[in-house]
Design an enzyme around this catalytic site. Structure first.
Site, PDB file in Angstrom:
ATOM      1  N   TRP A  30     -17.221 -19.414   6.164  1.00 39.83           N
ATOM      2  CA  TRP A  30     -17.164 -18.868   7.775  1.00 39.83           C
ATOM      3  C   TRP A  30     -18.104 -19.099   8.884  1.00 39.83           C
ATOM      4  O   TRP A  30     -19.230 -19.634   8.426  1.00 39.83           O
ATOM      5  CB  TRP A  30     -17.437 -17.053   6.924  1.00 39.83           C
ATOM      6  CG  TRP A  30     -17.901 -16.343   7.713  1.00 39.83           C
ATOM      7  CD1 TRP A  30     -19.398 -16.761   8.516  1.00 39.83           C
ATOM      8  CD2 TRP A  30     -16.963 -15.580   8.518  1.00 39.83           C
ATOM      9  NE1 TRP A  30     -19.216 -15.675   9.146  1.00 39.83           N
ATOM     10  CE2 TRP A  30     -18.137 -14.828   8.609  1.00 39.83           C
ATOM     11  CE3 TRP A  30     -16.084 -14.970   7.602  1.00 39.83           C
ATOM     12  CZ2 TRP A  30     -17.452 -13.413  10.008  1.00 39.83           C
ATOM     13  CZ3 TRP A  30     -15.646 -13.422   9.304  1.00 39.83           C
ATOM     14  CH2 TRP A  30     -16.271 -13.500  10.287  1.00 39.83           C
ATOM     15  N   ASP A  33     -21.692 -16.054  14.653  1.00 38.13           N
ATOM     16  CA  ASP A  33     -22.410 -16.770  16.187  1.00 38.13           C
ATOM     17  C   ASP A  33     -23.054 -17.936  15.943  1.00 38.13           C
ATOM     18  O   ASP A  33     -24.021 -18.645  15.251  1.00 38.13           O
ATOM     19  CB  ASP A  33     -23.819 -15.536  16.149  1.00 38.13           C
ATOM     20  CG  ASP A  33     -23.871 -13.395  15.825  1.00 38.13           C
ATOM     21  OD1 ASP A  33     -22.067 -13.479  15.690  1.00 38.13           O
ATOM     22  OD2 ASP A  33     -24.391 -13.145  15.678  1.00 38.13           O
ATOM     23  N   GLN A  49     -23.991 -19.180  12.531  1.00 39.80           N
ATOM     24  CA  GLN A  49     -23.726 -18.458  11.101  1.00 39.80           C
ATOM     25  C   GLN A  49     -22.764 -18.627   9.955  1.00 39.80           C
ATOM     26  O   GLN A  49     -22.108 -18.683  10.750  1.00 39.80           O
ATOM     27  CB  GLN A  49     -23.683 -16.436  11.788  1.00 39.80           C
ATOM     28  CG  GLN A  49     -24.787 -16.031  12.169  1.00 39.80           C
ATOM     29  CD  GLN A  49     -25.844 -15.963  11.153  1.00 39.80           C
ATOM     30  OE1 GLN A  49     -26.094 -14.911  10.311  1.00 39.80           O
ATOM     31  NE2 GLN A  49     -27.062 -16.951  11.254  1.00 39.80           N
ATOM     32  N   ASP A 157     -32.507 -10.583  15.806  1.00 42.55           N
ATOM     33  CA  ASP A 157     -31.730 -12.046  16.103  1.00 42.55           C
ATOM     34  C   ASP A 157     -33.110 -12.473  17.533  1.00 42.55           C
ATOM     35  O   ASP A 157     -32.939 -12.382  18.977  1.00 42.55           O
ATOM     36  CB  ASP A 157     -29.867 -11.314  16.988  1.00 42.55           C
ATOM     37  CG  ASP A 157     -29.127 -11.169  16.343  1.00 42.55           C
ATOM     38  OD1 ASP A 157     -29.449 -11.250  15.297  1.00 42.55           O
ATOM     39  OD2 ASP A 157     -28.451  -9.794  16.060  1.00 42.55           O
ATOM     40  N   GLU A 215     -26.630  -6.401  19.459  1.00 45.81           N
ATOM     41  CA  GLU A 215     -27.118  -7.665  19.347  1.00 45.81           C
ATOM     42  C   GLU A 215     -27.416  -8.597  19.387  1.00 45.81           C
ATOM     43  O   GLU A 215     -26.926  -8.899  21.353  1.00 45.81           O
ATOM     44  CB  GLU A 215     -26.264  -7.828  17.604  1.00 45.81           C
ATOM     45  CG  GLU A 215     -25.276  -6.665  16.838  1.00 45.81           C
ATOM     46  CD  GLU A 215     -25.090  -6.591  15.917  1.00 45.81           C
ATOM     47  OE1 GLU A 215     -25.151  -6.577  14.381  1.00 45.81           O
ATOM     48  OE2 GLU A 215     -23.936  -7.383  16.109  1.00 45.81           O
ATOM     49  N   TRP A 291     -16.983  -8.047  15.702  1.00 48.06           N
ATOM     50  CA  TRP A 291     -16.617  -7.071  14.059  1.00 48.06           C
ATOM     51  C   TRP A 291     -15.874  -6.141  13.855  1.00 48.06           C
ATOM     52  O   TRP A 291     -15.247  -5.837  15.039  1.00 48.06           O
ATOM     53  CB  TRP A 291     -18.698  -6.764  13.563  1.00 48.06           C
ATOM     54  CG  TRP A 291     -19.307  -7.710  13.772  1.00 48.06           C
ATOM     55  CD1 TRP A 291     -20.417  -8.534  14.933  1.00 48.06           C
ATOM     56  CD2 TRP A 291     -19.496  -8.604  12.902  1.00 48.06           C
ATOM     57  NE1 TRP A 291     -20.522  -9.269  13.740  1.00 48.06           N
ATOM     58  CE2 TRP A 291     -20.618  -9.802  12.908  1.00 48.06           C
ATOM     59  CE3 TRP A 291     -18.558  -9.121  11.317  1.00 48.06           C
ATOM     60  CZ2 TRP A 291     -20.500 -10.843  11.736  1.00 48.06           C
ATOM     61  CZ3 TRP A 291     -18.787 -10.457  10.446  1.00 48.06           C
ATOM     62  CH2 TRP A 291     -19.666 -11.045  11.153  1.00 48.06           C
TER      63      TRP A 291
HETATM   64  C1  FRU Z   1     -24.190 -10.677  15.282  1.00 52.37           C
HETATM   65  C2  FRU Z   1     -24.532 -10.421  13.996  1.00 52.37           C
HETATM   66  C3  FRU Z   1     -26.341 -10.603  13.754  1.00 52.37           C
HETATM   67  C4  FRU Z   1     -26.512 -10.954  13.172  1.00 52.37           C
HETATM   68  C5  FRU Z   1     -25.806 -11.682  12.865  1.00 52.37           C
HETATM   69  C6  FRU Z   1     -25.341 -11.752  10.910  1.00 52.37           C
HETATM   70  O1  FRU Z   1     -22.833 -11.275  15.638  1.00 52.37           O
HETATM   71  O2  FRU Z   1     -24.662  -9.281  13.767  1.00 52.37           O
HETATM   72  O3  FRU Z   1     -26.680  -9.767  15.293  1.00 52.37           O
HETATM   73  O4  FRU Z   1     -27.999 -11.366  13.495  1.00 52.37           O
HETATM   74  O5  FRU Z   1     -24.127 -11.089  13.687  1.00 52.37           O
HETATM   75  O6  FRU Z   1     -24.114 -12.774  11.263  1.00 52.37           O
END
Ligand code: FRU
Length: 494
Positions: A30, A33, A49, A157, A215, A291
């Site tokens: 997976w 970000d 991420q 973040d 975010e 999301w």
């Molecule tokens: C944005 C987010 C961020 C967080 C990360 C977690 O897509 O929700 O705010 O740090 O993804 O994976």
């Protein structure tokens, strides 16, 4: 030497139909970000991420890749693993953040997430590396342990930058419940010594207009303006990556917004982060998904059958127009992946006849299109992408209404919808760049005045591309068909 640690995990596999050729994807598992984008010691570093274990979001790590040109990426070992008491939550981990160089050392700032007494705890932490490969978490983490008063547990973040001999950080936050009716905030911190951070001010507030939580904020100088970007949760008009252009007074901590806009009007663009390229240009990369609070999101698509999920957008160069809007356009470096260009001039279209365009790579190409409104003749020009019989994604340009419509209702079974936007004919001409890459379609209007990003998951036989002028004869001034290579083909020759 970074070269010694490069692991070549991304051999192209047969029978894989959706993994992009020229967009970045994680080798396995997976991805969401982009994190820690930076040009450091001769390499572009891209962190992201990452869940390396399977294709669902969980236990966030920071994946790591490097490139000499932002286009051909090679994998490095995972940079951050959730292995400390403050960041090892299975439903959290090492969340998003940024990178910065100080005295030759590469620092990462990230959000550590944990649960305490059933509540989410998000703190800002730091890690550093001398070789750009191995990272050590700071012994005195977290560097910011609690949010300012009134801020809910959503506090994450960090994006760090320096300005006039001081260090600054913006952090995304919410007052209230970010999942329900909270109010988004971008918070500014400052530091004299890089290790102690003081809350300065809130530089953007939703006031019930812009979303429940901001975010992945980013804050940077472009020309003489300060640009603030962030990804709002539950924005009332579904602006998923918002930008503001304005002025900043660091003394008082006041940010004055002059104009604002949407970085991408498609369904699948979120959490972009920017960095400076080796020449000092501002470039931004986003996650090509979003999301579940996004109303059209039908899940994250079927690509887990191919052992990957989540792609990043093409790096886009950011420029500011005279009227205070931002443009986002693919970086020139992408040209190293061009294989063949076929240029068609004054393309004549007969009523309802579909002309197939000469693409040689299966759903991996770009179309550069020029339409002169004075000579087009027809009411509409239409492009079919990822097409087979009546299955396709369709772009329609309505000449009289000056409108572009992207329609993916008939493109696949995973997510539907249309998006339309106004288009401008500049000196009677409209320019489009359409980037098709296996399961991704990006549209750039007039050099990035408007951008749209979509995921589409075509069947194996959906590989054709055509142009048509429904309801009349038509002329398109120019169509350039650019076949694009898989970036691994180029890595191997470097
Ligand atoms: C944005 C987010 C961020 C967080 C990360 C977690 O897509 O929700 O705010 O740090 O993804 O994976």
């Amino acid at each position: 030497m970074i070269e010694a640690f490069i692991t070549n995990q991304r051999e192209k596999k047969e029978g894989v139909k959706w993994r992009p050729d020229y967009h970045f994807t994680a080798p396995y598992g997976w991805l969401n970000d982009p994190n820690g984008l930076i040009y450091y010691a001769g390499w572009y570093h891209l962190f992201y991420q990452y869940n390396p274990k399977h294709c669902e979001w969980a236990s966030m790590h920071w994946g790591h890749a490097v490139s000499k040109n932002m286009v051909t990426w090679e994998d490095l070992p995972i940079a951050l693993t959730p292995d400390e008491a403050y960041d090892d939550d299975a439903e959290g981990g090492c969340f998003s953040g940024s990178a910065i160089e100080k005295d030759g050392i590469l620092y990462l700032f990230y959000t550590a997430t944990q649960h305490e007494n059933g509540k989410v705890v998000q703190t800002q932490c730091m890690a550093s590396s001398e070789d750009g490969v191995h990272f050590k978490k700071y012994a005195d983490n977290p560097v910011i342990k609690t949010p300012p008063e009134g801020i809910a547990e959503a506090f994450r973040d960090p994006k760090v930058f320096s300005y006039h001999d001081k260090w600054y950080m913006v952090v995304g936050a919410s007052v209230g419940n970010p999942e329900l009716d909270g109010d988004g905030r971008v918070l500014l911190y400052e530091s004299e010594d890089f290790y102690h951070w003081n809350y300065k001010s809130s530089i953007l507030e939703s006031r019930n207009l812009l979303g429940t939580m901001f975010e992945c904020p980013d804050f940077y100088l472009l020309g003489d303006k300060w640009i603030l970007t962030c990804s709002p949760m539950k924005h009332p008009h579904n602006n998923k990556a918002m930008y503001c252009v304005g002025t900043m007074d660091f003394e008082s901590g006041q940010y004055q917004v002059e104009t604002y806009g949407n970085m991408d009007q498609g369904f699948d663009y979120y959490a972009p982060q920017s960095f400076l390229d080796r020449y000092g240009n501002r470039v931004t990369i986003g996650w090509q998904n979003g999301w579940l609070w996004m109303p059209w999101c039908d899940g994250f698509g079927p690509t887990s059958t191919e052992n990957w999920r989540g792609a990043l957008s093409i790096p886009r160069r950011v420029t500011l127009t005279e009227s205070g809007q931002l443009k986002f356009y693919p970086v020139e470096e992408l040209n190293v992946l061009r294989e063949k260009i076929s240029t068609l001039l004054q393309v004549q279209l007969k009523e309802n006849q579909k002309i197939e365009l000469p693409t040689n790579r299966m759903n991996s190409y770009m179309l550069k299109v020029m339409i002169d409104e004075r000579e087009v003749g027809a009411k509409e020009i239409r492009f079919g992408l990822m097409s087979h019989e009546d299955k396709e994604a369709v772009i329609t340009i309505d000449i009289a209404k000056k409108e572009l419509i992207f329609d993916k209702n008939n493109a696949d079974v995973y997510g539907r919808g249309t998006v339309s936007c106004a288009v401008r004919f500049v000196k009677h001409n409209l320019e489009l760049l359409i980037a098709v890459d296996k399961s991704s379609i990006e549209i750039y209007i007039n050099q990035g005045e408007t951008c749209m990003t979509f995921n589409v998951y075509p069947e194996e036989n959906q590989v054709k591309c055509w142009v048509q002028s429904p309801g009349g004869t038509g002329t398109v001034k120019m169509i350039e068909v650019i076949d694009m290579m898989n970036f691994m083909e180029v890595v191997k020759t470097m």
